[in-house]
Write an enzyme that holds these catalytic residues in place. Structure first.
Site, PDB file in Angstrom:
ATOM      1  N   THR A   6      15.291 -43.001  -6.502  1.00  0.00           N
ATOM      2  CA  THR A   6      15.920 -41.683  -6.334  1.00  0.00           C
ATOM      3  C   THR A   6      17.446 -41.765  -6.366  1.00  0.00           C
ATOM      4  OG1 THR A   6      15.875 -41.899  -3.921  1.00  0.00           O
ATOM      5  CG2 THR A   6      13.992 -40.811  -4.978  1.00  0.00           C
ATOM      6  N   CYS A  36      -0.338   0.299   7.761  1.00  0.00           N
ATOM      7  CA  CYS A  36      -0.760   0.730   6.423  1.00  0.00           C
ATOM      8  C   CYS A  36      -2.127   1.412   6.466  1.00  0.00           C
ATOM      9  CB  CYS A  36      -0.814  -0.471   5.481  1.00  0.00           C
ATOM     10  SG  CYS A  36       0.813  -1.154   5.106  1.00  0.00           S
ATOM     11  N   GLU A  60       0.824  -1.208   0.000  1.00  0.00           N
ATOM     12  CA  GLU A  60       0.000   0.000   0.000  1.00  0.00           C
ATOM     13  C   GLU A  60       0.861   1.262   0.000  1.00  0.00           C
ATOM     14  OE1 GLU A  60      -2.135  -3.011   2.754  1.00  0.00           O
ATOM     15  OE2 GLU A  60      -0.127  -2.610   2.014  1.00  0.00           O
TER      16      GLU A  60
END
Length: 368
Positions: free
Chosen positions: A169, A92, A57
């Site tokens: 893996t 803000c 903002e």
């Protein structure tokens, strides 16, 4: 074009801006803001910067004034409720009220207990029109880690796997480089980059000596590193110590000499034994500790034993699976789970998305 369509267009822009903050804002949420004056002109926009710097903002308001626009009477489209408390930066809500913003369209209420609706209440009390809900699903998805930490104290845990189609893996001799292709590895580094911390086990450190950093995609910062090492076997010469970043090592038992050596390398050693299995680290307690250390998203790249522990304890929120077009045969799998007697006991996943990356396939999934 009716106003609701215009609102949607401006919120989509705010969400796109929030995505620009993907690798930047942690531990703060990823937020975008667009300011539109009463004539329908976009006069300012921005996204939240690094922690301690301006929120979305304020960035948008600053841009508007620097470009000679008066934000008085404007609508602010923001992907999260504006903050109402003084943390690393001022509220803000004060900036929006002072600027004369007439309307705020926010995606959803901030889950932070310090805000949690109070920002919207402050705006309303100041005469600002407040609307909530536009872009909520997208913004929540973007901030899943922040939301989970604020509501449960735990980080959002992603478990990354790179395997052959038959689940391998690594070979039994330890060879694992590379199962997937280069572009899939680059893709994996984008997920590393968005995380607050990367976690692995000491077994991976001892077998591969990885850096466990972000190298294959641009990033403004390196995630922290978390190692689970129950007996402090991490060698002080390990590659993880070769760059300046925070390294946390969770152990079950800390030998004084070993702890001192690793501390001298820059690591922070945390002793956290499991009450039921004192020779192992308490994973749930570790996650709570990481939450207290403002870790929103934890990216796990570990071996089959640690992967299995996370899965069995129900600690994985999301799976990132990379499948290579390989059939390996007898090899190490990605999770060493106990044998089931009935398929009904299997852990079911929901596939969120899947697509090809060159010859590999990427699947993002969550527990059903």
């Amino acid at each position: 074009m009716n106003s609701s369509t215009e609102d949607q267009r401006h919120m989509q822009r705010a969400l796109k801006l929030a995505n620009e903050a993907l690798y930047l804002t942690s531990p703060n949420p990823r937020v975008g803001c667009v300011l539109v004056n009463p004539n329908g002109r976009v006069i300012g926009e921005g996204y939240t910067q690094k922690a301690g710097q301006a929120h979305a903002e304020v960035v948008a308001l600053t841009q508007a004034t620097q470009n000679g626009f008066d934000p008085k009477g404007a609508t602010a489209f923001v992907t999260l409720e504006p903050c109402s408390h003084s943390g690393r930066t001022p509220p803000c809500t004060n900036a929006l009220i002072k600027a004369g913003i007439e309307r705020v369209v926010a995606s959803f209420a901030d889950p932070n207990p310090l805000v949690s609706g109070s920002g919207l209440d402050q705006l309303r009390q100041a005469g600002v029109q407040v609307e909530l809900g536009l872009g909520e699903e997208e913004s929540r998805e973007l901030n899943a880690g922040f939301i989970k930490r604020m509501t449960t104290g735990l980080p959002w845990v992603r478990l990354k796997i790179a395997s052959s189609v038959d689940g391998a893996t690594a070979l039994h001799n330890g060879q694992s480089q590379w199962i997937t292709g280069e572009r899939a590895r680059e893709h994996g580094h984008t997920w590393r980059a968005r995380s607050c911390a990367i976690l692995s086990g000491v077994g991976t450190i001892l077998s591969d000596d990885p850096s466990l950093n972000v190298r294959l995609t641009p990033t403004p910062r390196q995630p922290k590193l978390v190692i689970i090492d129950r007996a402090l076997d991490t060698p002080p010469s390990a590659a993880i110590f070769k760059e300046q970043r925070e390294v946390l090592i969770y152990c079950a038992n800390a030998a004084v000499g070993r702890e001192q050596i690793l501390t001298q390398q820059g690591a922070r050693v945390v002793v956290m034994p499991d009450a039921q299995n004192p020779n192992y680290v308490d994973l749930k307690a570790m996650l709570l500790d990481l939450g207290k250390n403002e870790i929103n998203e934890l990216h796990v790249e570990a071996g089959q034993g640690l992967n299995a522990s996370f899965i069995q304890q129900g600690l994985v929120d999301e799976f990132l699976i990379y499948l290579a077009p390989l059939i390996v045969g007898s090899a190490k799998g990605w999770a060493k789970l106990p044998e089931l007697e009935d398929l009904k006991e299997a852990k079911r996943l929901n596939f969120l998305e899947s697509y090809s990356i060159d010859q590999d396939i990427f699947i993002r999934a969550r527990p059903a």
